[in-house]
Motif scaffolding. Structure first.
Motif, PDB file in Angstrom:
ATOM      1  N   ASP A 235       0.958  -0.858   0.072  1.00 39.62           N
ATOM      2  CA  ASP A 235       0.208   0.103  -0.132  1.00 39.62           C
ATOM      3  C   ASP A 235       1.481   1.036  -0.087  1.00 39.62           C
ATOM      4  OD1 ASP A 235      -2.076  -1.217  -0.255  1.00 39.62           O
ATOM      5  OD2 ASP A 235      -2.681  -1.699   2.263  1.00 39.62           O
ATOM      6  N   ALA A 236       1.681   0.997   0.510  1.00 40.54           N
ATOM      7  CA  ALA A 236       2.860   2.603   1.003  1.00 40.54           C
ATOM      8  C   ALA A 236       3.652   2.802  -0.217  1.00 40.54           C
ATOM      9  CB  ALA A 236       4.015   1.976   1.979  1.00 40.54           C
ATOM     10  N   LYS A 237       4.217   1.481  -1.130  1.00 39.82           N
ATOM     11  CA  LYS A 237       4.522   2.026  -2.788  1.00 39.82           C
ATOM     12  C   LYS A 237       3.769   2.496  -3.168  1.00 39.82           C
ATOM     13  CE  LYS A 237       7.395  -1.938  -2.675  1.00 39.82           C
ATOM     14  NZ  LYS A 237       7.898  -2.873  -2.797  1.00 39.82           N
ATOM     15  N   LEU A 238       1.925   2.122  -3.703  1.00 47.07           N
ATOM     16  CA  LEU A 238       1.477   2.745  -4.060  1.00 47.07           C
ATOM     17  C   LEU A 238       0.731   3.837  -4.001  1.00 47.07           C
ATOM     18  CD1 LEU A 238      -0.913  -0.978  -5.183  1.00 47.07           C
ATOM     19  CD2 LEU A 238       0.537  -0.209  -6.131  1.00 47.07           C
ATOM     20  N   ALA A 239       0.943   3.933  -3.245  1.00 41.89           N
ATOM     21  CA  ALA A 239       0.394   5.578  -2.171  1.00 41.89           C
ATOM     22  C   ALA A 239       1.707   6.313  -3.540  1.00 41.89           C
ATOM     23  CB  ALA A 239       0.189   5.554  -1.088  1.00 41.89           C
TER      24      ALA A 239
ATOM     25  N   ALA B  84       7.877   3.276   6.001  1.00 42.49           N
ATOM     26  CA  ALA B  84       6.942   2.286   6.358  1.00 42.49           C
ATOM     27  C   ALA B  84       7.099   0.837   6.186  1.00 42.49           C
ATOM     28  CB  ALA B  84       6.242   3.077   5.491  1.00 42.49           C
ATOM     29  N   TYR B  85       8.364   0.375   5.963  1.00 38.62           N
ATOM     30  CA  TYR B  85       9.332  -0.639   5.695  1.00 38.62           C
ATOM     31  C   TYR B  85       9.312  -1.129   6.698  1.00 38.62           C
ATOM     32  CZ  TYR B  85      10.120   1.304   0.498  1.00 38.62           C
ATOM     33  OH  TYR B  85      10.184   0.963  -1.399  1.00 38.62           O
TER      34      TYR B  85
ATOM     35  N   SER C 174       7.547  12.335   1.052  1.00 39.91           N
ATOM     36  CA  SER C 174       6.383  10.782   0.877  1.00 39.91           C
ATOM     37  C   SER C 174       7.566  10.169   0.391  1.00 39.91           C
ATOM     38  CB  SER C 174       5.740  11.524  -0.766  1.00 39.91           C
ATOM     39  OG  SER C 174       6.819  11.097  -1.887  1.00 39.91           O
ATOM     40  N   LYS C 175       8.868  10.468  -0.150  1.00 36.73           N
ATOM     41  CA  LYS C 175       9.762   9.428   0.134  1.00 36.73           C
ATOM     42  C   LYS C 175      10.644   9.594   1.263  1.00 36.73           C
ATOM     43  CE  LYS C 175      14.338   9.336  -2.138  1.00 36.73           C
ATOM     44  NZ  LYS C 175      15.719  10.591  -1.967  1.00 36.73           N
ATOM     45  N   GLN C 176      10.521   9.946   2.695  1.00 37.89           N
ATOM     46  CA  GLN C 176      10.856   9.535   3.729  1.00 37.89           C
ATOM     47  C   GLN C 176       9.641   9.058   4.755  1.00 37.89           C
ATOM     48  OE1 GLN C 176      13.909   9.748   5.767  1.00 37.89           O
ATOM     49  NE2 GLN C 176      13.076   8.738   6.850  1.00 37.89           N
TER      50      GLN C 176
ATOM     51  N   VAL D   6       2.832   1.915  10.870  1.00 36.12           N
ATOM     52  CA  VAL D   6       2.374   2.450  10.792  1.00 36.12           C
ATOM     53  C   VAL D   6       1.178   4.044  10.801  1.00 36.12           C
ATOM     54  CG1 VAL D   6      -0.101   2.091  12.182  1.00 36.12           C
ATOM     55  CG2 VAL D   6       1.176   0.008  12.129  1.00 36.12           C
ATOM     56  N   MET D   7       1.992   4.624  11.375  1.00 38.54           N
ATOM     57  CA  MET D   7       1.465   6.343  10.990  1.00 38.54           C
ATOM     58  C   MET D   7       2.448   6.832   9.678  1.00 38.54           C
ATOM     59  SD  MET D   7       0.370   7.705  13.639  1.00 38.54           S
ATOM     60  CE  MET D   7       0.206   9.381  13.452  1.00 38.54           C
ATOM     61  N   ALA D   8       3.051   6.445   9.405  1.00 36.78           N
ATOM     62  CA  ALA D   8       3.718   6.703   8.202  1.00 36.78           C
ATOM     63  C   ALA D   8       3.105   6.302   6.645  1.00 36.78           C
ATOM     64  CB  ALA D   8       4.682   6.238   7.351  1.00 36.78           C
ATOM     65  N   ARG D   9       2.441   4.963   6.789  1.00 31.14           N
ATOM     66  CA  ARG D   9       1.165   4.399   5.631  1.00 31.14           C
ATOM     67  C   ARG D   9       0.005   5.761   6.265  1.00 31.14           C
ATOM     68  NH1 ARG D   9       2.503  -0.726   7.931  1.00 31.14           N
ATOM     69  NH2 ARG D   9       3.940  -1.501   7.289  1.00 31.14           N
ATOM     70  N   LYS D  10      -0.419   5.473   7.500  1.00 30.55           N
ATOM     71  CA  LYS D  10      -1.523   6.390   7.383  1.00 30.55           C
ATOM     72  C   LYS D  10      -1.119   7.822   6.744  1.00 30.55           C
ATOM     73  CE  LYS D  10      -4.556   7.624  10.975  1.00 30.55           C
ATOM     74  NZ  LYS D  10      -5.315   7.764  12.482  1.00 30.55           N
ATOM     75  N   LYS D  11      -0.293   8.392   7.253  1.00 24.42           N
ATOM     76  CA  LYS D  11      -0.182   9.747   6.678  1.00 24.42           C
ATOM     77  C   LYS D  11       0.298   9.866   5.311  1.00 24.42           C
ATOM     78  CE  LYS D  11       2.230  13.528   7.915  1.00 24.42           C
ATOM     79  NZ  LYS D  11       3.835  14.572   8.898  1.00 24.42           N
TER      80      LYS D  11
END
Length: 173
Positions: free
Chosen positions: A117-121, A154-155, A147-149, A167-172
């Protein structure tokens, strides 16, 4: 084949797997469209294959670990693989005249990753930035560096110490 590949091996150190055995299994792999692991498993069951690769007695254990195929391919290089392919074509002379040829590329490196999901976002964000530039839309902030950071954060979210941050990075994102 032994004469062709013998010069690539050293006489010092731990002895390697017999060239006839590895090259023979590579030929069988190509002929029967097997994977590295399955050709070794079938070799154990098939006395004809064992004889083809130089065995004089029936073996009940695998000849070597399937990862040896990778080491052998690296050692013989691209020219050696072309030589092996020509040998397999010589075994099936009528295959030269077929209209369609199938080649196994399972060991070839591919430029494919699992779509998280993070990569797609991140991809969506980058594409939106490109579209905005193309259309001439002036943006106050592009979020390109952010977004790069966030993608890096998210990894490895499965690790205990990084879970909350991921989790917070994916949410943001």
């Amino acid at each position: 084949m032994e004469q062709e590949f013998e010069k690539l091996f050293s006489t010092q150190g731990r002895p390697c797997v017999a060239i006839r055995k590895v090259a023979g299994l590579l030929l069988l792999k190509e002929m029967f469209k097997e994977s590295d692991e399955s050709v070794v498993e079938r070799w154990i069951e098939n006395a004809y294959w064992q004889y083809f690769t130089g065995e004089t007695f029936f073996q009940t254990e695998g000849p070597f670990d399937p990862s040896q195929f990778v080491h052998f391919r690296k050692r013989i290089g691209e020219k050696g693989l072309e030589y092996l392919l020509s040998q397999s074509v010589n075994l099936h002379r009528e295959a030269k005249f077929e209209k369609e040829v199938q080649i196994d590329t399972t060991v070839q490196e591919k430029n494919i990753t699992f779509p998280t999901d993070a990569k797609l976002a991140k991809k969506v964000i980058d594409n939106c930035i490109k579209i905005a530039k193309k259309e001439g839309v002036k943006q106050r902030q592009t979020y390109k560096r952010v977004s790069k950071q966030l993608l890096r954060d998210a990894y490895f979210g499965h690790h205990l110490r990084r879970k909350k941050k991921a989790v917070m990075a994916r949410k943001k994102l």
